[in-house]
Design a protein around this motif. Structure first.
Motif, PDB file in Angstrom:
ATOM      1  N   ASP A  94       0.853  -1.179   0.000  1.00  0.00           N
ATOM      2  CA  ASP A  94       0.000   0.000   0.000  1.00  0.00           C
ATOM      3  C   ASP A  94       0.897   1.240   0.000  1.00  0.00           C
ATOM      4  OD1 ASP A  94      -2.098   1.707   0.110  1.00  0.00           O
ATOM      5  OD2 ASP A  94      -2.734   1.208   2.145  1.00  0.00           O
ATOM      6  N   THR A  95       0.955   1.930  -1.119  1.00  0.00           N
ATOM      7  CA  THR A  95       1.864   3.058  -1.292  1.00  0.00           C
ATOM      8  C   THR A  95       1.657   4.096  -0.192  1.00  0.00           C
ATOM      9  OG1 THR A  95       1.854   2.709  -3.673  1.00  0.00           O
ATOM     10  CG2 THR A  95       2.602   4.860  -2.883  1.00  0.00           C
ATOM     11  N   ILE A  96       2.770   4.502   0.425  1.00  0.00           N
ATOM     12  CA  ILE A  96       2.718   5.502   1.502  1.00  0.00           C
ATOM     13  C   ILE A  96       2.924   6.891   0.916  1.00  0.00           C
ATOM     14  CG2 ILE A  96       3.859   6.352   3.593  1.00  0.00           C
ATOM     15  CD1 ILE A  96       4.643   3.407   4.166  1.00  0.00           C
ATOM     16  N   VAL A  97       1.964   7.761   1.141  1.00  0.00           N
ATOM     17  CA  VAL A  97       2.118   9.183   0.845  1.00  0.00           C
ATOM     18  C   VAL A  97       1.724   9.905   2.129  1.00  0.00           C
ATOM     19  CG1 VAL A  97       1.446  11.130  -0.595  1.00  0.00           C
ATOM     20  CG2 VAL A  97       1.524   8.823  -1.587  1.00  0.00           C
ATOM     21  N   ALA A  98       2.715  10.487   2.793  1.00  0.00           N
ATOM     22  CA  ALA A  98       2.505  11.094   4.112  1.00  0.00           C
ATOM     23  C   ALA A  98       2.952  12.541   4.063  1.00  0.00           C
ATOM     24  CB  ALA A  98       3.293  10.330   5.174  1.00  0.00           C
ATOM     25  N   SER A  99       2.057  13.458   4.416  1.00  0.00           N
ATOM     26  CA  SER A  99       2.368  14.881   4.270  1.00  0.00           C
ATOM     27  C   SER A  99       2.028  15.634   5.551  1.00  0.00           C
ATOM     28  CB  SER A  99       1.574  15.479   3.101  1.00  0.00           C
ATOM     29  OG  SER A  99       0.180  15.450   3.379  1.00  0.00           O
ATOM     30  N   GLY A 100       2.731  16.754   5.736  1.00  0.00           N
ATOM     31  CA  GLY A 100       2.382  17.666   6.823  1.00  0.00           C
ATOM     32  C   GLY A 100       3.021  17.318   8.149  1.00  0.00           C
ATOM     33  N   THR A 101       2.701  18.106   9.138  1.00  0.00           N
ATOM     34  CA  THR A 101       3.372  18.012  10.438  1.00  0.00           C
ATOM     35  C   THR A 101       2.980  16.779  11.237  1.00  0.00           C
ATOM     36  OG1 THR A 101       1.642  19.388  11.438  1.00  0.00           O
ATOM     37  CG2 THR A 101       3.614  20.517  10.613  1.00  0.00           C
ATOM     38  N   GLU A 102       1.849  16.168  10.911  1.00  0.00           N
ATOM     39  CA  GLU A 102       1.420  14.982  11.660  1.00  0.00           C
ATOM     40  C   GLU A 102       1.523  13.710  10.822  1.00  0.00           C
ATOM     41  OE1 GLU A 102       1.046  15.280  14.821  1.00  0.00           O
ATOM     42  OE2 GLU A 102       1.285  17.454  14.643  1.00  0.00           O
ATOM     43  N   HIS A 103       0.985  13.718   9.624  1.00  0.00           N
ATOM     44  CA  HIS A 103       1.006  12.504   8.812  1.00  0.00           C
ATOM     45  C   HIS A 103       2.432  12.075   8.466  1.00  0.00           C
ATOM     46  CE1 HIS A 103      -3.387  13.037   7.221  1.00  0.00           C
ATOM     47  NE2 HIS A 103      -3.305  12.992   8.538  1.00  0.00           N
ATOM     48  N   ALA A 104       3.311  13.014   8.130  1.00  0.00           N
ATOM     49  CA  ALA A 104       4.688  12.665   7.782  1.00  0.00           C
ATOM     50  C   ALA A 104       5.504  12.252   8.996  1.00  0.00           C
ATOM     51  CB  ALA A 104       5.368  13.824   7.057  1.00  0.00           C
ATOM     52  N   ARG A 147      -7.194  11.723   2.477  1.00  0.00           N
ATOM     53  CA  ARG A 147      -7.695  12.755   1.568  1.00  0.00           C
ATOM     54  C   ARG A 147      -7.170  14.145   1.928  1.00  0.00           C
ATOM     55  NH1 ARG A 147     -11.147  10.315  -1.714  1.00  0.00           N
ATOM     56  NH2 ARG A 147     -12.188   8.406  -0.992  1.00  0.00           N
ATOM     57  N   ARG A 148      -6.207  14.204   2.817  1.00  0.00           N
ATOM     58  CA  ARG A 148      -5.618  15.490   3.179  1.00  0.00           C
ATOM     59  C   ARG A 148      -4.972  16.149   1.961  1.00  0.00           C
ATOM     60  NH1 ARG A 148      -0.750  17.849   4.243  1.00  0.00           N
ATOM     61  NH2 ARG A 148      -0.776  19.502   5.835  1.00  0.00           N
ATOM     62  N   THR A 149      -5.228  17.445   1.782  1.00  0.00           N
ATOM     63  CA  THR A 149      -4.614  18.212   0.696  1.00  0.00           C
ATOM     64  C   THR A 149      -3.189  18.587   1.085  1.00  0.00           C
ATOM     65  OG1 THR A 149      -6.744  19.090  -0.028  1.00  0.00           O
ATOM     66  CG2 THR A 149      -4.769  20.298  -0.698  1.00  0.00           C
ATOM     67  N   ILE A 150      -2.271  18.353   0.187  1.00  0.00           N
ATOM     68  CA  ILE A 150      -0.871  18.719   0.409  1.00  0.00           C
ATOM     69  C   ILE A 150      -0.725  20.228   0.200  1.00  0.00           C
ATOM     70  CG2 ILE A 150       1.475  18.398  -0.464  1.00  0.00           C
ATOM     71  CD1 ILE A 150       0.543  15.551  -1.330  1.00  0.00           C
ATOM     72  N   VAL A 151      -0.082  20.908   1.164  1.00  0.00           N
ATOM     73  CA  VAL A 151      -0.019  22.371   1.129  1.00  0.00           C
ATOM     74  C   VAL A 151       1.423  22.851   1.241  1.00  0.00           C
ATOM     75  CG1 VAL A 151      -2.331  22.611   2.106  1.00  0.00           C
ATOM     76  CG2 VAL A 151      -0.336  22.600   3.631  1.00  0.00           C
ATOM     77  N   GLU A 152       1.604  24.131   0.960  1.00  0.00           N
ATOM     78  CA  GLU A 152       2.934  24.738   1.029  1.00  0.00           C
ATOM     79  C   GLU A 152       3.511  24.597   2.434  1.00  0.00           C
ATOM     80  OE1 GLU A 152       5.199  28.820  -0.452  1.00  0.00           O
ATOM     81  OE2 GLU A 152       2.999  28.757  -0.303  1.00  0.00           O
ATOM     82  N   GLY A 153       4.798  24.259   2.496  1.00  0.00           N
ATOM     83  CA  GLY A 153       5.477  24.085   3.778  1.00  0.00           C
ATOM     84  C   GLY A 153       5.505  22.652   4.274  1.00  0.00           C
ATOM     85  N   ASP A 154       4.717  21.771   3.657  1.00  0.00           N
ATOM     86  CA  ASP A 154       4.669  20.370   4.093  1.00  0.00           C
ATOM     87  C   ASP A 154       5.981  19.641   3.834  1.00  0.00           C
ATOM     88  OD1 ASP A 154       2.061  20.452   4.941  1.00  0.00           O
ATOM     89  OD2 ASP A 154       1.224  19.346   3.229  1.00  0.00           O
ATOM     90  N   THR A 155       6.365  18.798   4.771  1.00  0.00           N
ATOM     91  CA  THR A 155       7.285  17.718   4.433  1.00  0.00           C
ATOM     92  C   THR A 155       6.434  16.583   3.869  1.00  0.00           C
ATOM     93  OG1 THR A 155       7.153  16.671   6.625  1.00  0.00           O
ATOM     94  CG2 THR A 155       8.856  18.342   6.304  1.00  0.00           C
ATOM     95  N   VAL A 156       6.952  15.875   2.865  1.00  0.00           N
ATOM     96  CA  VAL A 156       6.213  14.792   2.209  1.00  0.00           C
ATOM     97  C   VAL A 156       7.127  13.571   2.071  1.00  0.00           C
ATOM     98  CG1 VAL A 156       4.962  14.040   0.154  1.00  0.00           C
ATOM     99  CG2 VAL A 156       4.791  16.418   0.913  1.00  0.00           C
ATOM    100  N   ILE A 157       6.632  12.440   2.494  1.00  0.00           N
ATOM    101  CA  ILE A 157       7.336  11.160   2.343  1.00  0.00           C
ATOM    102  C   ILE A 157       6.527  10.290   1.394  1.00  0.00           C
ATOM    103  CG2 ILE A 157       8.081   9.041   3.498  1.00  0.00           C
ATOM    104  CD1 ILE A 157       8.387  10.697   6.068  1.00  0.00           C
TER     105      ILE A 157
END
Length: 366
Positions: free
Chosen positions: A196-206, A215-225
């Motif tokens: 299951d492909t991991i896409v983790a963004s932001g201060t909590e999910h990443a 369904r979280r929208t990726i936004v400016e400033g996010d770290t993304v894994i």
């Protein structure tokens, strides 16, 4: 691709048994783990067992897979037993094992109920799987499949990365990225996703090493894994890359740089004869010296093949030793709620002098 040589795999086991019972007195080997069954025989069905004796191989399965079993095991001249109903198939297994003094079975891949039922009718000896030990060393045909799977994942990520970098102007969610990656891996030749492909963004999910895409929208400033792998002819690939959306902060640059340095140190430690724990130590040392060791939440890597996680394991408790032909990951990361996280992972083949990298997606500088 070069066909898998199942004949030599079977011969190695049957020759051992032909020389006499194994050290624990076993003169038959039973395999219930479907990955072991596939590695040994080539059978890809979802229900089956294999018995190996000095006289050859017997495979049992249900009526859904009769033709497939006969076709896939033709090269090893396996005796194929097909029964429509589970009780009858179980009885055929018992009949096949009758007359053997003791039967070796990997207890770690057998449920208690299955073991207890069979032990009432057959003399079982709990043992490690001889197949699992051999599966650690990949032959050239296996490496070719893993490398092809890795190429499919590399190509898919190359397609999707521009969308990620444009996320500020053209919003997309973690789900969107995951869906595109899995679709494009198939376009580039994969049979399926590896996991299951991991896409983790932001201060909590990443900050969650194994976050499930939302369904979280990726936004400016996010770290993304993004942790992505492809599946090809049963063999897996595994790779992780990380980004910052927009301009990174100084802390983001620092943490990402530490992950890059740790991953480089881990890769440099990989070679035949090296303790797997030493690879973990090499990454951990970078984080410890920088004061971030408590941000490191997992081991440094694992073997990859027909299973996405298999021996050997790079961890503080591992007793494994690397050998030429093993395919392993090196994947350090740092994670903290309120910050997010970064992980970088490559898949490599262990060689006598070091390693050969199979995953080639660029590691972007911040």
């Amino acid at each position: 691709m070069t066909p898998i040589d199942h004949v030599s795999r079977v011969e190695r086991l049957t020759l051992r048994l032909a020389d006499g019972p194994l050290g624990n007195g076993c003169d038959a080997l039973l395999f219930l783990d479907l990955t072991d069954v596939r590695w040994l025989t080539g059978f890809t069905g979802s229900n089956g067992w294999v018995v190996v004796t000095a006289d050859g191989v017997t495979l049992g399965t249900d009526g859904r897979y009769g033709d497939r079993a006969r076709a896939e095991t033709a090269s090893i001249a396996a005796t194929v037993i097909v029964e429509q109903h589970a009780p009858r198939l179980h009885q055929r297994l018992v009949d096949t094992l009758s007359g053997n003094s003791a039967v070796a079975l990997d207890a770690s891949t057998t449920s208690h109920s299955s073991w207890a039922r069979l032990a009432c009718e057959v003399a079982l000896e709990p043992t490690g799987s001889l197949v699992k030990l051999q599966r650690q060393i990949k032959d050239e045909a296996e490496i070719a499949r893993i490398e092809s799977a890795a190429r499919a994942a590399d190509a898919a990520l190359a397609d999707v990365e521009p969308m990620l970098m444009d996320a500020v102007d053209h919003p997309l969610s973690e789900h969107d990225v995951r869906t595109e990656l899995e679709y494009r891996m198939r376009l580039h030749g994969a049979d399926d996703r590896s996991y299951d492909t991991i896409v983790a963004s932001g201060t909590e999910h990443a900050a969650r090493p194994h976050h499930s895409a939302s369904r979280r929208t990726i936004v400016e400033g996010d770290t993304v894994i993004i942790d992505v792998g492809a599946l090809l002819d049963g063999y897996h690939s595994d790779m992780t890359r990380s980004w910052v959306i927009g301009d990174p902060t100084e802390q983001q640059r620092e943490i990402y740089g530490l992950v890059v340095a740790a991953q480089r140190a881990g890769l440099e430690a990989v070679a035949a004869g090296v303790a797997a724990k030493s690879v973990d130590d090499a990454c951990r040392r970078v984080f410890d010296e920088a004061g971030y060791l408590d941000w490191y939440l997992h081991g440094t890597g694992h073997g990859v093949g027909l299973d996405i996680h298999e021996l050997p394991f790079h961890s503080q408790t591992s007793d494994d030793v690397l050998a030429a032909g093993m395919v392993v990951t090196v994947e350090p990361g740092l994670y903290r709620g309120g910050f997010g996280g970064f992980r970088i992972e490559d898949l490599v083949v262990v060689t006598e002098s070091g390693h050969r990298v199979l995953t080639h997606s660029p590691k972007r500088e911040l």
